[in-house]
Scaffold this motif. Structure first.
Motif, PDB file in Angstrom:
ATOM      1  N   MET A   1       0.908  -1.160  -0.036  1.00 54.89           N
ATOM      2  CA  MET A   1      -0.059   0.036  -0.176  1.00 54.89           C
ATOM      3  C   MET A   1       0.841   1.038   0.135  1.00 54.89           C
ATOM      4  N   ASP A   2       0.551   2.152  -0.963  1.00 53.94           N
ATOM      5  CA  ASP A   2       1.344   3.301  -0.819  1.00 53.94           C
ATOM      6  C   ASP A   2       0.310   4.590  -0.651  1.00 53.94           C
ATOM      7  N   HIS A   3       1.075   5.366   0.238  1.00 52.47           N
ATOM      8  CA  HIS A   3      -0.028   6.543   0.864  1.00 52.47           C
ATOM      9  C   HIS A   3       0.590   7.720   0.673  1.00 52.47           C
ATOM     10  N   VAL A   4       0.302   8.552  -0.473  1.00 48.10           N
ATOM     11  CA  VAL A   4       0.992   9.925  -0.341  1.00 48.10           C
ATOM     12  C   VAL A   4       0.298  10.777   0.796  1.00 48.10           C
ATOM     13  N   ALA A   5       0.877  10.889   1.818  1.00 48.33           N
ATOM     14  CA  ALA A   5       0.501  11.357   3.092  1.00 48.33           C
ATOM     15  C   ALA A   5       0.631  12.867   3.217  1.00 48.33           C
ATOM     16  N   ARG A   6      -0.361  13.423   3.410  1.00 50.01           N
ATOM     17  CA  ARG A   6      -0.163  14.878   3.811  1.00 50.01           C
ATOM     18  C   ARG A   6      -0.510  15.200   5.317  1.00 50.01           C
ATOM     19  N   HIS A   7      -1.380  14.199   5.814  1.00 46.08           N
ATOM     20  CA  HIS A   7      -1.744  14.332   7.356  1.00 46.08           C
ATOM     21  C   HIS A   7      -1.145  13.488   8.161  1.00 46.08           C
ATOM     22  N   ASN A   8      -0.008  12.912   7.808  1.00 44.47           N
ATOM     23  CA  ASN A   8       0.744  11.831   8.893  1.00 44.47           C
ATOM     24  C   ASN A   8       2.277  12.652   9.279  1.00 44.47           C
ATOM     25  N   PRO A   9       1.978  13.590  10.029  1.00 46.52           N
ATOM     26  CA  PRO A   9       3.316  14.308  10.165  1.00 46.52           C
ATOM     27  C   PRO A   9       4.314  13.865  11.426  1.00 46.52           C
ATOM     28  N   GLY A  10       3.308  12.916  12.187  1.00 45.58           N
ATOM     29  CA  GLY A  10       4.325  12.291  13.308  1.00 45.58           C
ATOM     30  C   GLY A  10       3.731  10.828  13.653  1.00 45.58           C
ATOM     31  N   GLN A  11       4.308  10.263  14.625  1.00 42.58           N
ATOM     32  CA  GLN A  11       4.122   8.957  14.909  1.00 42.58           C
ATOM     33  C   GLN A  11       2.514   8.791  15.456  1.00 42.58           C
ATOM     34  N   ASP A  12       2.031   9.835  16.202  1.00 38.64           N
ATOM     35  CA  ASP A  12       0.568   9.443  16.572  1.00 38.64           C
ATOM     36  C   ASP A  12      -0.299   9.480  15.169  1.00 38.64           C
ATOM     37  N   SER A  13      -0.067  10.506  14.292  1.00 33.26           N
ATOM     38  CA  SER A  13      -0.932  10.268  12.968  1.00 33.26           C
ATOM     39  C   SER A  13      -0.593   8.964  12.127  1.00 33.26           C
ATOM     40  N   ARG A  14       0.649   8.448  12.184  1.00 31.66           N
ATOM     41  CA  ARG A  14       0.799   7.702  11.241  1.00 31.66           C
ATOM     42  C   ARG A  14       0.181   6.228  12.068  1.00 31.66           C
ATOM     43  N   ARG A  15       0.143   5.904  13.446  1.00 34.04           N
ATOM     44  CA  ARG A  15      -0.548   5.147  14.222  1.00 34.04           C
ATOM     45  C   ARG A  15      -1.990   5.060  13.990  1.00 34.04           C
ATOM     46  N   ARG A  16      -2.673   6.302  13.866  1.00 32.76           N
ATOM     47  CA  ARG A  16      -4.038   6.253  13.413  1.00 32.76           C
ATOM     48  C   ARG A  16      -4.219   5.582  12.146  1.00 32.76           C
ATOM     49  N   THR A  17      -3.413   6.151  11.242  1.00 34.16           N
ATOM     50  CA  THR A  17      -3.667   5.386   9.815  1.00 34.16           C
ATOM     51  C   THR A  17      -3.558   4.121   9.798  1.00 34.16           C
ATOM     52  N   ALA A  18      -2.707   3.251  10.729  1.00 33.88           N
ATOM     53  CA  ALA A  18      -2.359   1.937  10.602  1.00 33.88           C
ATOM     54  C   ALA A  18      -3.619   1.341  11.335  1.00 33.88           C
ATOM     55  N   GLN A  19      -4.164   2.131  12.372  1.00 31.59           N
ATOM     56  CA  GLN A  19      -5.365   1.495  12.788  1.00 31.59           C
ATOM     57  C   GLN A  19      -6.489   1.441  11.775  1.00 31.59           C
ATOM     58  N   TRP A  20      -6.601   2.598  11.094  1.00 34.82           N
ATOM     59  CA  TRP A  20      -7.637   2.993  10.027  1.00 34.82           C
ATOM     60  C   TRP A  20      -7.684   1.467   8.818  1.00 34.82           C
ATOM     61  N   VAL A  21      -6.182   1.262   8.636  1.00 30.65           N
ATOM     62  CA  VAL A  21      -6.177   0.212   7.597  1.00 30.65           C
ATOM     63  C   VAL A  21      -6.601  -0.941   8.372  1.00 30.65           C
ATOM     64  N   LYS A  22      -6.159  -1.268   9.505  1.00 31.29           N
ATOM     65  CA  LYS A  22      -6.410  -2.489  10.357  1.00 31.29           C
ATOM     66  C   LYS A  22      -7.997  -2.613  10.117  1.00 31.29           C
ATOM     67  N   ALA A  23      -8.646  -1.541  10.706  1.00 28.39           N
ATOM     68  CA  ALA A  23     -10.144  -1.699  10.868  1.00 28.39           C
ATOM     69  C   ALA A  23     -10.694  -2.072   9.613  1.00 28.39           C
ATOM     70  N   ILE A  24     -10.099  -1.595   8.270  1.00 33.04           N
ATOM     71  CA  ILE A  24     -10.738  -2.082   7.005  1.00 33.04           C
ATOM     72  C   ILE A  24     -10.502  -3.671   6.910  1.00 33.04           C
ATOM     73  N   LEU A  25      -9.414  -4.095   7.036  1.00 38.87           N
ATOM     74  CA  LEU A  25      -9.107  -5.213   6.578  1.00 38.87           C
ATOM     75  C   LEU A  25      -9.481  -6.529   7.558  1.00 38.87           C
ATOM     76  N   GLN A  26      -9.238  -6.259   8.907  1.00 34.38           N
ATOM     77  CA  GLN A  26      -9.473  -7.347   9.809  1.00 34.38           C
ATOM     78  C   GLN A  26     -11.027  -7.840   9.944  1.00 34.38           C
ATOM     79  N   PRO A  27     -12.117  -7.243   9.760  1.00 31.76           N
ATOM     80  CA  PRO A  27     -13.386  -7.885   9.768  1.00 31.76           C
ATOM     81  C   PRO A  27     -13.325  -8.977   8.723  1.00 31.76           C
ATOM     82  N   ASP A  28     -12.759  -8.753   7.419  1.00 32.24           N
ATOM     83  CA  ASP A  28     -12.863 -10.052   6.406  1.00 32.24           C
ATOM     84  C   ASP A  28     -11.680 -11.094   6.679  1.00 32.24           C
TER      85      ASP A  28
END
Length: 76
Positions: A1-28
């Motif tokens: 997965m490639d993400h051209v990130a404008r809104h992931n300036p720090g670790q907390d923001s990147r962790r939120r993105t990872a949690q968001w991806v996990k929430a999409i994938l995990q149910p399936d």
């Protein structure tokens, strides 16, 4: 997965993105017995990004809002 990130300036923001991806994938994926799954997100430099041959406008700019409203690229 490639993400051209404008809104992931720090670790907390990147962790939120990872949690968001996990929430999409995990149910399936979680109900498949014995399945090992993982993902990796690459943050691509904006300097190496073009859409339909155009360099995207600066984040938050009026040109970016125009692209979003029109759902299309254009020169700015």
């Amino acid at each position: 997965m490639d993400h051209v990130a404008r809104h992931n300036p720090g670790q907390d923001s990147r962790r939120r993105t990872a949690q968001w991806v996990k929430a999409i994938l995990q149910p399936d994926l979680e109900h498949v017995a014995g399945l090992h799954w993982e993902f990796h997100v690459d943050e691509t430099s904006e300097d190496l990004w073009m859409i339909n041959g155009f360099v995207p406008p600066p984040g938050g700019s009026e040109a970016e809002r125009l692209w979003a409203r029109n759902n299309a690229t254009s020169s700015y």
